[in-house]
Design an enzyme around this catalytic site. Structure first.
Site, PDB file in Angstrom:
ATOM      1  CG  ASP A  79      -6.411  -1.587  -1.459  1.00 18.18           C
ATOM      2  OD1 ASP A  79      -6.592  -2.813  -1.610  1.00 18.18           O
ATOM      3  OD2 ASP A  79      -5.498  -1.111  -0.758  1.00 18.18           O
ATOM      4  CG  ASP A  91      -1.909  -1.128   1.237  1.00 15.58           C
ATOM      5  OD1 ASP A  91      -2.371  -1.493   0.144  1.00 15.58           O
ATOM      6  OD2 ASP A  91      -2.242  -1.630   2.318  1.00 15.58           O
TER       7      ASP A  91
END
Length: 165
Positions: free
Chosen positions: A142, A124
């Site tokens: 995401d 991330d």
């Protein structure tokens, strides 16, 4: 392979490529910086901020269930296979909106599962926030999963009316 199947496969590949290339770029830029979670880029608009800071997630969303990493991986793979089966094997025509939402969901899931296979965790790197509050760090996979879910749920709750011929 039908044109619809070919375009579906190309679209999924395109979204997965966006996800993987951005993650690779962040990892290469991060290099061997001494800080465990360096801020690679930061921009503020008043109290709003955006930054690129790589973090590693071994669980599901927000790092949940990180102790069950392999079980989560199995669930993700089953979901990917289910979506792919629906997209490629369903004989009845699916609406373009539903199809696109499933393509987004599948692309995001493949992107994150690929991270687990290649790096043993999900990468991330996008962080946004306001003042002292910040949203959990996320990535393009995401974003694809979230958009796909929103479109799919919207389509379920607000279906288009069939035209009578």
């Amino acid at each position: 392979m039908s044109n619809r199947s070919r375009s579906t496969l190309l679209t999924i590949s395109f979204f997965v490529l966006i996800d993987w290339v951005t993650k690779l770029a962040v990892l290469l830029y991060r290099g061997n910086l001494p800080n465990a979670n360096p801020i690679l880029y930061q921009y503020s608009w008043g109290k709003l901020f955006f930054c690129i800071c790589p973090t590693f997630n071994e669980g599901a969303a927000f790092g949940l269930f990180s102790k069950y990493k392999y079980f989560l991986l199995l669930i993700r793979i089953v979901i990917i296979l289910g979506i792919l089966a629906f997209l490629f094997l369903r004989k009845k025509k699916t609406s373009a909106t539903t199809r696109f939402s499933l393509i987004l969901l599948c692309s995001g899931a493949i992107g994150n599962v690929g991270d687990i296979f290649f790096y043993n965790h999900v990468i991330d790197f996008i962080s946004i926030g306001y003042n002292r509050w910040s949203f959990p760090t996320f990535n393009f996979a995401d974003i694809f999963i979230s958009l796909g879910t929103l479109i799919f749920v919207y389509k379920l709750y607000f279906p288009t009316k069939q035209k009578i011929k």
